[in-house]
Structures are given as structure tokens and as C-alpha cells.
Motif scaffolding. Structure first.
Motif, mmCIF file in Angstrom:
data_model
loop_
_atom_site.group_PDB
_atom_site.id
_atom_site.type_symbol
_atom_site.label_atom_id
_atom_site.label_comp_id
_atom_site.label_asym_id
_atom_site.label_seq_id
_atom_site.Cartn_x
_atom_site.Cartn_y
_atom_site.Cartn_z
ATOM 1 N N HIS A 57 0.813 -1.226 0.000
ATOM 2 C CA HIS A 57 0.000 0.000 0.000
ATOM 3 C C HIS A 57 0.840 1.266 0.000
ATOM 4 C CE1 HIS A 57 -2.689 -3.058 1.880
ATOM 5 N NE2 HIS A 57 -3.491 -2.566 0.957
ATOM 6 N N PHE A 58 2.084 1.167 0.400
ATOM 7 C CA PHE A 58 2.956 2.353 0.377
ATOM 8 C C PHE A 58 4.417 1.939 0.254
ATOM 9 C CE2 PHE A 58 2.758 1.147 4.842
ATOM 10 C CZ PHE A 58 4.056 1.369 5.316
ATOM 11 N N LEU A 59 5.193 2.881 -0.266
ATOM 12 C CA LEU A 59 6.645 2.698 -0.351
ATOM 13 C C LEU A 59 7.260 3.674 0.642
ATOM 14 C CD1 LEU A 59 6.790 2.722 -4.262
ATOM 15 C CD2 LEU A 59 6.977 0.713 -2.770
ATOM 16 N N ARG A 60 8.049 3.162 1.573
ATOM 17 C CA ARG A 60 8.563 4.012 2.645
ATOM 18 C C ARG A 60 9.429 5.149 2.103
ATOM 19 N NH1 ARG A 60 11.993 1.506 7.327
ATOM 20 N NH2 ARG A 60 11.016 -0.455 6.705
ATOM 21 N N SER A 64 5.982 10.470 2.919
ATOM 22 C CA SER A 64 6.594 10.968 4.148
ATOM 23 C C SER A 64 5.893 10.314 5.340
ATOM 24 C CB SER A 64 6.454 12.492 4.236
ATOM 25 O OG SER A 64 5.126 12.830 4.553
ATOM 26 N N PRO A 65 6.588 10.179 6.477
ATOM 27 C CA PRO A 65 5.939 9.557 7.640
ATOM 28 C C PRO A 65 4.715 10.351 8.101
ATOM 29 C CG PRO A 65 8.131 10.424 8.210
ATOM 30 C CD PRO A 65 8.015 10.489 6.733
ATOM 31 N N LEU A 66 4.759 11.680 7.939
ATOM 32 C CA LEU A 66 3.615 12.525 8.286
ATOM 33 C C LEU A 66 2.397 12.130 7.446
ATOM 34 C CD1 LEU A 66 3.576 15.179 10.161
ATOM 35 C CD2 LEU A 66 3.415 16.419 8.009
ATOM 36 N N GLU A 67 2.633 11.969 6.139
ATOM 37 C CA GLU A 67 1.546 11.583 5.234
ATOM 38 C C GLU A 67 1.065 10.169 5.545
ATOM 39 O OE1 GLU A 67 2.621 13.978 1.110
ATOM 40 O OE2 GLU A 67 3.807 12.209 1.632
ATOM 41 N N LEU A 68 1.998 9.273 5.847
ATOM 42 C CA LEU A 68 1.631 7.882 6.120
ATOM 43 C C LEU A 68 0.702 7.789 7.331
ATOM 44 C CD1 LEU A 68 1.953 4.868 5.553
ATOM 45 C CD2 LEU A 68 4.025 4.887 6.961
ATOM 46 N N ASP A 101 13.235 4.374 12.855
ATOM 47 C CA ASP A 101 13.634 5.140 14.042
ATOM 48 C C ASP A 101 12.429 5.715 14.777
ATOM 49 O OD1 ASP A 101 16.263 4.729 13.410
ATOM 50 O OD2 ASP A 101 16.407 6.557 12.188
ATOM 51 N N VAL A 102 12.663 6.042 16.037
ATOM 52 C CA VAL A 102 11.606 6.656 16.851
ATOM 53 C C VAL A 102 11.196 8.004 16.259
ATOM 54 C CG1 VAL A 102 11.074 7.616 19.131
ATOM 55 C CG2 VAL A 102 12.337 5.472 18.949
ATOM 56 N N GLU A 103 12.182 8.744 15.709
ATOM 57 C CA GLU A 103 11.862 10.057 15.101
ATOM 58 C C GLU A 103 10.893 9.878 13.927
ATOM 59 O OE1 GLU A 103 14.873 9.028 15.938
ATOM 60 O OE2 GLU A 103 15.344 10.443 17.545
ATOM 61 N N TYR A 104 11.067 8.810 13.155
ATOM 62 C CA TYR A 104 10.163 8.497 12.043
ATOM 63 C C TYR A 104 8.759 8.220 12.598
ATOM 64 C CZ TYR A 104 8.294 6.033 7.914
ATOM 65 O OH TYR A 104 7.518 5.633 6.849
ATOM 66 N N LEU A 105 8.703 7.421 13.667
ATOM 67 C CA LEU A 105 7.408 7.080 14.258
ATOM 68 C C LEU A 105 6.717 8.314 14.845
ATOM 69 C CD1 LEU A 105 8.446 3.753 16.001
ATOM 70 C CD2 LEU A 105 7.092 4.005 13.916
#
Ligand code: ADP
Ligand code: MG
Length: 334
Positions: A57-60, A64-68, A101-105
Motif C-alpha cells: 500500500h505504500f513505499l517508505r 513521508s511519515p507525516l503523510e503515512l 527510528d523513533v523520530e520516524y514514528l
């Protein structure tokens, strides 16, 4: 037997009937955008769940993590909108590989929170676990609607107009842009944003949900070639659709012209527009659009008509019968 031999719905149909006798009166289970459970004298609960799987459903690298984070909630809110409901709360389960990473989460959760604020839908629970390879996000949203008033896929009537909100095909074209790794011009950026930032049609859904002359309704997640068939199968009727009436954005037309893409195929066979697909009593179509305009919402587009007959779609292009073979996106049968 492999799953791709029977597809997603073939799999569901193998076990669905085994649970029917366990489903209590006034509860509606598998088969619509949400299940429906009685809440109190005046309202019903709506429950839906949808998963976003990395690589499927998505490519990392692309989103962006915000959009995800926002998209994982948006696609579920869209199913509440499809029933004409109001979202009440959400549950988030996430499986995290070691290379995230936690920053990504934190960014994922920032996006999730931002959409939660927009639709006044608090996060009420969930589950967090390790994953060996892929990031997976599953969301469940609970909503409410007036008792017995949820808009179903099974309520289309012969003679109804087939209508859609918004434009179709932008998201599928955005995915083509991402996969083609094109340098982005302005229009391509717009299409990629439409793919990564779907807008759940909660406001439109609520207005249409309160309109008795709106009969069947669902959201467009797989493309209308596949999604309209769900309405036709559930309602026991057929439909004609005029391809040239399908609303397509100027950005889609521009990029399609540049790339030699077929806007009809993208609008009909591509998925993830998360607009609403509905059938409407023809004598109320104008009044419904006036009501939407009075509420600052773009009018619906009439793209076809519900007919008597076995569930199938006749496609017309400039008044001529057209052959359209590519079905909607099906996760196991591409
Ligand atoms: P949508 O696109 O609206 O989210 P789907 O096409 O994913 O709906 O699913 C169609 C119907 O099948 C829905 O009612 C959904 O709840 C049900 N469904 C899908 N997968 C499963 C499953 N693994 N178990 C039970 N029901 C399922
Ligand atoms: Mg849906």
C-alpha cells in the motif's frame, strides 16, 4: 491453491457464511464499508478496519511519515463517510521493523494526530509490536449514525442516477508518477499529493447520509469498475456509465497527455480516490446539488444510471458502447 487464483473476495466468500448464524439481529456484518451494531434507541455504531502494508500500500521511500500517519486514518474515516456516519474514535495497531527510528514514528503519529484533530476523532487504543521486515499499520475506526439510516451498498433502485463526489483518477495517476520516478512538474506534484494525502469525505457523507433520496453509497477505494459492481451485486441490478462524464482534474488531463496515459482507465480502474460513489433518486438530483452548494461543497457528478438486469456495467464513450476490460485494483489478482 494460491490466493491469487481466487482473489481477495474469493477468500472472504470461503468463510463469510460460516459466521452468519452467530450474527445477532439488527447487526450487519461482512460486506459493506462498515459493520453496523445497535447503539441505543436513536443511533447505531459503525465499525471499520483497514491495513496499510509497506510494499503493498505504500513505499517508505516515497511517502513521508507525516503523510503515512494521516493516510492510515484517512482511509478508515472514508469508510465511515461512506455510510453517512460521524467518526467517534480510532484504534491503531502498528508492527515496526528494526530499521524504523523513533523520530520516524513520531512523524507518523504527528500526521495521525493532525487528522484526528481535524475530524475530532480521538485515538482510543491499539497495539504495538515488532516486525521482522515491513512496517504495517492497521487502524480501526468506530463511528455513529442515526438508527437504521446508514447508507448501504444494497439500496440502489432501478432508475437511480449513479453519482460521484470530486474527481476520479488523480490518485492512480499519482501512483504512476511515483512508480515511473519522473522528475515532478507542478501537475505531477498535485497528483502525487492526491495519492499520499487522501481526504475522507466526512462532511459530504454526513449531508448525503441525512438525505433519504440518496439510496446506495460507498467510498471509492478500488476504482469504480470494481466498486460500482459491489453496489450492483448487493442491490441486484446493472448500470450504464458514460465514461466521458466521469469528472477528471485538469492536472490529470495534462499529465496524461504528456505521458500518453488513458485518463478513463485511470479514473475507472485505478483506486484510492476515496471519493463517494452513490445512487440518487433522479427527481432529487438537482435539489441535492443545490443543498451541497449551499453548504460550500462541490456538486455531485452524474455518470450513469441504474438499470434492471444482472450485475454488470455497460460503458459508453460519446454515446457508443465501449469495451472496458481492466477491472479495479484487486490486491491478489493484478
Ligand atoms: P473497504 O474497501 O470498504 O475497506 P474491503 O473491500 O476491504 O472494504 O472489504 C469488503 C468487506 O469484506 C468489508 O465488509 C470488510 O469488513 C470485509 N472483510 C475484508 N477482509 C476481511 C477479513 N479478513 N475478515 C472478515 N471480513 C473481511
Ligand atoms: Mg470502503
Amino acid at each position: 491453491m494460491k490466493l491469487n487464483e481466487i482473489g481477495e473476495f474469493g477468500f472472504i466468500n470461503r468463510f463469510k457464511s460460516h459466521f452468519d448464524h452467530l450474527v445477532q439481529e439488527r447487526v450487519m456484518g461482512i460486506g459493506d464499508d462498515c459493520s453496523i451494531l445497535p447503539a441505543d434507541e436513536v443511533s447505531d455504531w459503525l465499525v471499520t478496519t483497514d491495513m496499510l502494508m509497506e510494499g503493498v500500500h505504500f513505499l517508505r521511500d516515497a511517502i513521508s511519515p507525516l503523510e503515512l500517519g494521516a493516510k492510515s486514518l484517512a482511509v478508515n474515516l472514508s469508510d465511515i463517510a461512506a455510510m453517512g456516519g460521524t467518526p467517534i474514535g480510532s484504534f491503531l495497531s502498528i508492527a515496526i521493523p528494526a530499521n524504523v527510528d523513533v523520530e520516524y514514528l513520531d512523524e507518523v503519529m504527528k500526521g495521525y494526530h493532525s487528522l484526528s484533530e481535524t475530524y475530532a476523532t480521538p485515538l482510543l487504543g491499539g497495539d504495538t509490536t515488532r516486525s521482522l521486515q515491513h512496517l504495517a499499520i492497521n487502524v480501526c475506526v468506530v463511528g455513529k449514525c442515526p438508527r437504521g439510516k446508514a447508507k448501504l451498498r444494497s439500496s440502489a433502485k432501478v432508475g437511480d442516477l449513479v453519482c460521484v463526489s470530486g474527481n476520479l483518477g488523480d490518485s492512480a495517476a499519482g501512483l504512476q508518477v511515483i512508480l515511473g520516478q519522473h522528475p515532478l512538474n507542478h501537475e505531477m506534484r498535485y497528483l502525487v499529493d492526491r495519492h499520499h494525502q487522501p481526504i475522507p469525505q466526512i462532511g459530504v457523507g454526513l449531508l448525503l447520509g441525512a438525505t433519504p433520496e440518496v439510496h446506495a453509497m460507498m467510498d471509492i477505494s478500488d476504482g469504480i469498475a470494481s466498486d460500482l459492481l459491489h453496489i450492483l451485486k448487493a442491490s441486484g441490478c446493472s448500470a450504464t456509465v458514460d465514461l466521458d462524464r466521469i469528472p477528471r482534474s485538469s492536472e490529470l488531463r495534462t499529465v496524461a497527455l504528456q505521458q500518453g496515459w488513458d485518463t478513463y482507465a485511470l479514473a475507472v480502474g485505478g483506486g484510492e480516490d476515496y471519493e463517494l460513489l452513490l445512487t440518487v433518486d433522479p427527481s432529487h438530483f438537482m435539489a441535492i446539488n443545490t443543498m451541497l452548494c449551499n453548504n460550500g461543497i462541490s456538486p455531485l457528478t452524474n455518470i450513469g444510471t441504474i438499470r434492471e438486469g444482472t450485475p454488470s456495467i455497460e460503458w459508453y464513450l460519446n454515446g457508443e458502447l465501449a469495451n472496458f476490460s481492466k477491472g479495479g485494483f484487486n490486491h491478489f489478482m493484478q
